[in-house]
Design a protein around this motif. Structure first.
Motif, PDB file in Angstrom:
ATOM      1  N   HIS B 220       0.837  -1.191   0.000  1.00  0.00           N
ATOM      2  CA  HIS B 220       0.000   0.000   0.000  1.00  0.00           C
ATOM      3  C   HIS B 220       0.875   1.245   0.000  1.00  0.00           C
ATOM      4  CE1 HIS B 220       0.893  -0.747   4.258  1.00  0.00           C
ATOM      5  NE2 HIS B 220       0.961   0.565   4.305  1.00  0.00           N
ATOM      6  N   LEU B 222       3.541   3.705  -1.613  1.00  0.00           N
ATOM      7  CA  LEU B 222       4.214   4.126  -2.837  1.00  0.00           C
ATOM      8  C   LEU B 222       5.714   4.209  -2.631  1.00  0.00           C
ATOM      9  CD1 LEU B 222       1.924   6.916  -4.264  1.00  0.00           C
ATOM     10  CD2 LEU B 222       2.567   4.809  -5.391  1.00  0.00           C
ATOM     11  N   ALA B 223       6.129   4.578  -1.426  1.00  0.00           N
ATOM     12  CA  ALA B 223       7.556   4.720  -1.170  1.00  0.00           C
ATOM     13  C   ALA B 223       8.247   3.367  -1.282  1.00  0.00           C
ATOM     14  CB  ALA B 223       7.776   5.323   0.206  1.00  0.00           C
ATOM     15  N   ARG B 226       8.408   2.492  -4.871  1.00  0.00           N
ATOM     16  CA  ARG B 226       9.386   3.337  -5.557  1.00  0.00           C
ATOM     17  C   ARG B 226      10.800   2.795  -5.367  1.00  0.00           C
ATOM     18  NH1 ARG B 226      12.189   5.147  -8.431  1.00  0.00           N
ATOM     19  NH2 ARG B 226      13.391   7.068  -8.431  1.00  0.00           N
ATOM     20  N   ASN B 227      11.097   2.353  -4.146  1.00  0.00           N
ATOM     21  CA  ASN B 227      12.465   1.980  -3.834  1.00  0.00           C
ATOM     22  C   ASN B 227      12.809   0.550  -4.191  1.00  0.00           C
ATOM     23  OD1 ASN B 227      13.819   4.347  -2.420  1.00  0.00           O
ATOM     24  ND2 ASN B 227      11.817   4.276  -1.442  1.00  0.00           N
ATOM     25  N   ILE B 250       5.619   7.010 -10.346  1.00  0.00           N
ATOM     26  CA  ILE B 250       5.571   7.614  -9.024  1.00  0.00           C
ATOM     27  C   ILE B 250       6.130   9.031  -9.031  1.00  0.00           C
ATOM     28  CG2 ILE B 250       6.394   7.383  -6.647  1.00  0.00           C
ATOM     29  CD1 ILE B 250       6.121   4.338  -7.063  1.00  0.00           C
ATOM     30  N   LEU B 262       0.060  10.014  -3.680  1.00  0.00           N
ATOM     31  CA  LEU B 262       1.327  10.710  -3.456  1.00  0.00           C
ATOM     32  C   LEU B 262       1.155  11.863  -2.481  1.00  0.00           C
ATOM     33  CD1 LEU B 262       2.926  10.768  -6.970  1.00  0.00           C
ATOM     34  CD2 LEU B 262       4.031  10.056  -4.870  1.00  0.00           C
ATOM     35  N   HIS B 265       1.224  10.753   1.078  1.00  0.00           N
ATOM     36  CA  HIS B 265       2.433  10.151   1.643  1.00  0.00           C
ATOM     37  C   HIS B 265       3.083  11.097   2.647  1.00  0.00           C
ATOM     38  CE1 HIS B 265       6.483   8.453   1.778  1.00  0.00           C
ATOM     39  NE2 HIS B 265       5.845   7.329   1.572  1.00  0.00           N
ATOM     40  N   PRO B 266       3.450  10.588   3.825  1.00  0.00           N
ATOM     41  CA  PRO B 266       4.079  11.467   4.811  1.00  0.00           C
ATOM     42  C   PRO B 266       5.383  12.020   4.245  1.00  0.00           C
ATOM     43  CG  PRO B 266       3.573   9.322   5.769  1.00  0.00           C
ATOM     44  CD  PRO B 266       3.343   9.209   4.306  1.00  0.00           C
TER      45      PRO B 266
END
Lengths: 324, 327, 318
Positions: B220, B222-223, B226-227, B250, B262, B265-266
């Motif tokens: 869940h 995105l980070a 992404r990584n 992303i 996005l 996202h924190p």
């Protein structure tokens, strides 16, 4: 310096077990100002929830406060009677729990549950005033008025969490303790809840203790951050200080584990080889000495003392700020 | 990664899954719940494909369909061009050797009555691989691969004696002991603390590099996608809304829903990220006709288009596909 | 850097658990269960009674070994040919042809254990297997097996067994055991089925399926150990009902005439018209039947407490 809203000094809490007292919180000190927010970060079992429960006077029966004080608006929460604690709880200090599903009674309308919370603690209020307060609370947490008459099961997880927040705010407390309030929620909902929390905290000028295992979330809402490991606070400072120049190896690991959305993906090729998660219970030495890449003989032998990096930034590691 | 022309390892074509009331996971109402709605995606050999979505979006259903824990109501799922829906007997046994899963909750996915050795060894016994000595060696290797060293320390332990991160490593060792070609990681870190999550990501990345295992990474976050991932697909209420390379999708999202994710996202106080603001504060009523599923929450929706028909996936540049009328 | 490789698999949640000790899991669970059980008064009484009856059963061969006239079935005191009250020679007196009641009582304990435990074992075996299969397979298998269970469950066991024994004449004790077992599995099957249903979709079962495990393997390697404690609990209750049914059958005259069970003893009291004349003969078997069923029931109740997860939570979670 203005007097703090809450000042915790050298708080130690243990659990009685068959083999003696197991320390869950060991010599923890921090302060929360009116309008300020402190994030307590650490992995599960590091004692952060125990601190919250102790401040609420809701510790488990087998827990015992070994030492320390918690001065809240001139009173020591540790020393006050159970009767006085009941008066303080919810009226002066309230809590937002993690399990939104369990905290609401499924057979009552949400409006009634909030009114109930207000009436219980402020029985002198007129019915009209209670209704007004309820509506303004829902307004604050952005639940449309049309849903006041609904039952909890008709709400989504995020909406339920909003109701919980409204209940926590029902009696105008001056300190809020939020224990993993967004852990089970989706990203978008989490973001909405966090911004709701941020909004009311600023608007009502509340003090807040925000407990979470997720540094990213804490960094989003808090002005100060306290990092905990194995019952000890290992680093304490303002958000910027802790995030920008983490002094403790554990904090460095936490900050290093933050996944960002940058153009350059993080290096996943492996900087930590440790699997000693949930750390070994140390005997005498620094609790991190087995997994810390910089540990020396000294670390194995004795507790680290506090090192002041700046006036507000303290680290419990002898090598902090020594350019390692 | 340029993968044009390479035959995909796994492909899903128009896969649909509907849960009916009474047998569904979410069904409180009487109406059927569409968990997956004509999902098509291809995963190339050696890549990590991220499937990103909120809870209830159908991303876990996708993984259950692939490994045959449930059967799709429509569409095809193929591994290496071979159908893998409804396999039985030998064919299924062969298939399970190639595709393994890491489940979300390490507290639930290990049998409390099995020692770590029993847990990791079980797939070997099921597939009749090796004798006692060979099995022990392979179990130890798998534990080492998963970062549990020295493995002898763990063999005789039971799950309740391990931490969450260690349990998830055991689950990874169990999945890797058969040396599968395809690994599904179903939110492997959502129950774990952040720093331990990071280590699990590192481990998954190392598995790909060392063993060349292809991965479907369900998340869940995105980070995380992404990584870790090469390509990602964003899924919303059972439909794929955007798909492309992780970098493109992303960092330069097109679909309003991806943008909303996005935004949410924190970002720990740092500025420098522009906010898209594609999410409506108050939802619109759901249209009764066929519509874009994101229409009720979409700030960019165009009336008389988005509420009247469902968009289809359109290919933009470089394999970036978006399901939105704005493109 | 060497230190970093030192693992510390000790968890934070079970501080009481010694990390180095690696007992088999079931031993651990058993010891943990026993610690809870020991604190239960009802359980202690039940256990004490059971030990007493077990002692009776094991010593039941001693009297006939001391003197053949103490044989519960065939031994007759040559000096007595009618029922006498307690004496030094016959601690509980003799029955209508001069057989020793005390040695009959001891033999009855053996029969009670034999009937109770073996019929409970068989019904648990059936019930657990059928329950697991029904719960795991679902669909038609589940439907058919559970309807069958319902049908048998609503049949009055005693009546049907009575009818059968009336049809086939005198029954062997083992046939009685088997019949009781066949009629008592549905309750077990229902409970095990519902437990299996809750286990079926647990991730560790699905993990085994993904690993390619066959249905048999999943049922017997993964589900069985998880439902076993419940099955054992139900066994204690089944023992109780088996003993009662056997006693009732024997008393009504449909028991195995070749065995000395407590029900049989009551039947002799009744048939020879000593019901209200010889309390020394009638009371001991009656009391024993009540006590042994009570003992098994109490043990079961205490085991129920042991299995209750809320009471198992002994450990503190800091």
């Amino acid at each position: 310096m203005t007097p703090a809203l809450l000042e915790v000094n050298n708080l130690s809490i243990g659990y009685r077990t068959a083999g003696g007292i197991a320390m869950a919180v060991d010599d923890v000190s921090f302060r929360v100002d009116r309008g300020g927010s402190l994030g307590l970060v650490g992995e599960s079992g590091c004692g952060k929830t125990t601190i919250g429960m102790a401040l609420m006077g809701l510790l488990a029966p087998n827990a015992t406060i070994v030492s320390g004080q918690a001065r809240f608006e001139g009173e020591d929460l540790i020393a006050v009677s159970g009767e006085r604690m009941r008066q303080i709880r919810w009226r002066r200090i309230s809590m937002i729990f993690q399990a939104a599903m369990n905290a609401l009674n499924p057979v009552h309308r949400v409006q009634d549950q909030i009114s109930e919370a207000i009436i219980t603690h402020e029985p002198d209020l007129s019915g009209h005033a209670v209704a007004h307060r309820t509506r303004s609370l829902f307004d604050l947490v952005k639940i449309p008025e049309s849903r006041l008459q609904d039952y909890p099961h008709q709400f989504s997880g995020g909406m339920r969490q909003r109701v919980i927040i409204a209940m926590a705010l029902a009696c105008n407390p001056s300190l809020i303790i939020a224990d993993e309030p967004t852990t089970a929620l989706d990203v978008i909902v989490q973001n909405q809840i966090l911004s709701a929390i941020g909004t009311f905290q600023k608007e009502m000028n509340l003090g807040m203790i925000f407990i979470s295992h997720d540094l990213a979330v804490v960094a989003d809402v808090c002005t100060h951050i306290g990092v905990m490991y194995a019952g000890r606070m290992v680093e304490y400072g303002s958000r910027q200080e802790v995030l920008d120049c983490p002094g403790h190896p554990y904090t460095r690991m936490l900050v290093g584990s933050l996944l960002t959305l940058s153009d350059q993906p993080a290096d996943l090729s492996g900087i930590f080889v440790t699997n000693g998660e949930n750390g070994a219970a140390a005997t005498g030495g620094c609790p991190l000495n087995l997994i810390c890449p910089d540990a020396t003989v000294v670390c194995r032998r004795e507790q680290a003392g506090w090192v002041d990096l700046t006036g507000t930034h303290r680290v419990r590691c002898p090598y902090a700020g020594k350019g390692r | 990664m340029d993968t044009a022309g390479i035959a995909p390892l796994l492909s899903m074509t128009d896969v649909t899954k509907v849960y009916h009331a009474g047998q569904s996971l979410f069904g409180k109402t009487g109406s059927p719940v569409v968990a997956l709605d004509h999902i098509s995606l291809e995963i190339n050999p050696g890549e990590i494909f991220g499937l990103v979505g909120e809870s209830g979006s159908g991303k876990t259903t996708a993984s259950r369909l692939i490994v045959g824990l449930e059967t799709p109501d429509g569409g095809r799922i193929q591994l290496d061009g071979q159908n893998i829906v409804g396999l039985k007997g030998r064919a299924r046994l062969e298939f399970t050797k190639q595709v393994q899963v890491i489940f979300q909750d390490p507290y639930q996915s290990l049998n409390a009555h099995f020692s770590i050795f029993d847990t990791v060894c079980e797939p070997l016994i099921i597939h009749g691989l090796g004798d006692r000595v060979a099995r022990r060696v392979r179990v130890c290797e798998a534990l080492e691969t998963a970062g549990l060293t020295p493995p002898e320390m763990y063999l005789e332990r039971y799950p309740h004696q391990l931490s969450g991160g260690q349990r998830q490593r055991v689950a990874i060792a169990r999945a890797m002991v058969l040396e599968p070609r395809f690994l599904i990681a179903d939110e492997p870190t959502s129950m774990l603390d952040a720093s331990i999550s990071f280590q699990i990501f590192q481990l998954l990345n190392r598995l790909r590099e060392t063993f060349g295992v292809t991965m479907l990474f369900i998340t869940h976050s995105l980070a995380a996608a992404r990584n870790l991932c090469d390509r990602v697909g964003v899924i919303y209420r059972g439909r794929l809304v955007e798909q492309g390379s992780a970098q493109e999708t992303i960092m330069h999202p097109r679909h309003p829903y991806t943008k909303a994710l996005l935004d949410a996202h924190p970002r720990f106080g740092s500025s420098g990220h522009r906010r898209f603001g594609t999410l409506l504060l108050t939802e619109r009523p759901r249209p009764s006709t066929d519509h874009c599923l994101f229409y009720p929450r979409c700030g960019l929706a165009v009336d008389n288009t988005c509420n009247l028909q469902a968009p289809t996936l359109k290919t933009l540049d470089a394999g970036h596909r978006v399901s939105c009328f704005l493109f | 850097m060497t230190d970093a490789n030192l693992p510390s698999p000790k968890t934070g949640t079970t501080p009481g658990m010694a990390a180095g000790r690696a007992l088999p899991h079931w031993v651990d669970r058993f010891l943990g269960g026993w610690r809870v059980y020991r604190k239960n008064t009802i359980g202690r009484i039940g256990m004490a009674l059971l030990v007493l009856f077990a002692l009776m059963a094991t010593t039941s061969f001693i009297p006939q070994w001391v003197d053949p006239m103490y044989h519960p079935m065939t031994g007759v005191d040559p000096q007595i040919s009618y029922s006498t009250g307690p004496s030094l020679r016959h601690w509980l007196g003799t029955d209508f042809i001069g057989r020793d009641i005390f040695s009959q009582l001891l033999a009855g304990a053996r029969i009670a254990f034999m009937v109770g435990i073996s019929s409970a074992l068989i019904s648990i075996l059936f019930g657990t297997t059928i329950g697991m299969v029904a719960g795991y397979a679902g669909k038609h298998t589940d439907l058919i097996l559970m309807r069958l269970a319902d049908m048998i469950m609503v049949m009055p066991t005693l009546l049907v067994v009575l009818l059968l024994s009336a049809l086939f004449g005198q029954l062997n004790i083992w046939i009685i055991v088997l019949m009781i077992a066949l009629f008592r599995w549905p309750g077990v099957a229902r409970v095990i089925r519902s437990q299996t249903l809750s286990l079926r979709h647990r991730p560790f079962i699905e993990a085994a399926r993904v690993a390619g495990a066959s249905h048999l393997r999943i049922i017997f390697r993964h589900i069985l150990p998880n439902v076993m404690p419940l099955a054992l609990l139900y066994m204690t209750f089944r023992v109780t009902s088996a003993i009662i049914i056997e006693a009732a059958l024997a008393f009504l005259g449909f028991g195995d005439p070749g065995t000395v069970s407590w029900g049989m003893m009551l039947q002799w009291v009744w048939k020879t018209g000593h019901m209200f004349q010889a309390p020394y003969w009638m009371l001991p078997p009656g009391i024993c039947i009540s006590l042994i069923t009570m003992a098994f029931y109490m043990t079961g109740r205490a085991m129920d407490d042991v299995l209750d997860p809320r009471l198992r939570e002994e450990e503190t979670t800091p």
